[in-house]
Design an enzyme around this catalytic site. Structure first.
Site, short mmCIF file in Angstrom:
data_model
loop_
_atom_site.label_atom_id
_atom_site.label_comp_id
_atom_site.label_asym_id
_atom_site.label_seq_id
_atom_site.Cartn_x
_atom_site.Cartn_y
_atom_site.Cartn_z
N CYS A 1 -4.98 -2.81 3.53
CA CYS A 1 -4.36 -2.70 5.01
C CYS A 1 -6.01 -2.52 6.40
O CYS A 1 -5.99 -3.58 6.55
CB CYS A 1 -3.87 -1.21 5.16
N GLU B 1 1.01 -1.18 0.04
CA GLU B 1 0.11 -0.10 0.20
C GLU B 1 0.80 0.92 -0.21
O GLU B 1 1.89 1.38 1.00
CB GLU B 1 -1.04 0.40 1.60
N LYS C 1 -10.66 2.60 -1.53
CA LYS C 1 -10.92 1.82 0.59
C LYS C 1 -11.70 2.74 1.15
O LYS C 1 -11.82 3.79 1.32
CB LYS C 1 -8.88 2.67 1.15
#
Length: 262
Positions: free
Chosen positions: A147, A40, A110
């Protein structure tokens, strides 16, 4: 499916990071991988500058992605990574981009931003609002996460209910007391509770733990990197998925409805 996990320490300079990615792409191709997963936030990182994502964000037709797409055009390798892209406003998107054959085939913005452990990702990043569709690679269906999404079981379960065989997780997991244990537990849990493989790739370096790993559908760690740059490979076995779901039919036995985004 053979997967390559490309773990590295992201520098302040995008060109240096692009060159590292090109090298990893070449090595993954040489290793016979069908899929390469990178970490990421690979455009730039500077632990002394919390606003670096704003200063270094590039559009998907900018020089960073243009270089990676040019390398991608040389093979059928599928490549996934997270980059920060401008929104046209005061913040940026954290975008999980999938490329193949020199083209962008999917984007995932995200959903869960890292506003925890004294960090506030939302200060600079705008959250997405769409659950990503599954992507097919080498006959298997892949669900995308990024993440901090790992701490929320709903997205992984949604992918599994939709038919995912493998969960993909680029990450930049921050160091701290107990944080590596959190990573191990959560990566394993998301795989085991959904009887999916999970491919979790972490950035390493001064701030983040690395520890990239593949965990199989019964919670067994197939391969794991340490805290330094590495390219590691693992085989994703469809028979292992079928076996796990026959002996541990949690998806069939569940009593709750398909998760939906609030």
């Amino acid at each position: 499916m053979k997967v390559a996990l490309g773990q590295f320490a992201v520098s302040k300079v995008w060109q240096e990071n692009a060159d590292i990615c090109v090298n990893l792409i070449k090595r993954a191709q040489e290793g016979g991988a069908d899929l390469l997963v990178l970490p990421e936030g690979i455009l730039a990182r500077d632990i002394t500058d919390p606003d670096i994502v704003l200063k270094t964000a590039q559009p998907l037709d900018g020089p960073f992605m243009t270089q990676l797409l040019a390398e991608s055009s040389k093979s059928a390798l599928t490549i996934m990574m997270c980059v920060h892209v401008p929104t046209g406003g005061q913040r940026v998107f954290n975008n999980l981009v999938t490329i193949r054959g020199g083209e962008i085939i999917s984007q995932y913005l995200k959903l869960h931003l890292y506003d925890a452990f004294a960090a506030k990702e939302s200060a600079n990043v705008q959250p997405g609002s769409v659950i990503p569709e599954l992507i097919e690679v080498a006959g298997l269906k892949l669900g995308l996460m990024t993440c901090y999404d790992l701490r929320f079981p709903e997205l992984a379960r949604r992918h599994a209910v939709d038919g995912a065989d493998v969960l993909i997780l680029p990450a930049a997991w921050v160091k701290g007391p107990g944080k590596e244990a959190h990573w191990d537990v959560l990566v394993t849990a998301r795989a085991l509770e959904n009887t999916c493989y999970i491919v979790a790739v972490g950035e390493c370096g001064e701030r983040n733990i690395g520890a990239s790993m593949v965990v199989d559908p019964l919670g067994v760690a197939v391969v794991r990197a340490g805290e330094v740059p590495a390219l590691i490979f693992a085989e994703i076995e469809p028979k292992r998925i079928s076996h796990a779901r026959s002996v541990l039919p949690v998806l069939a036995n569940r009593r709750f409805a398909r998760p939906e985004l609030a």
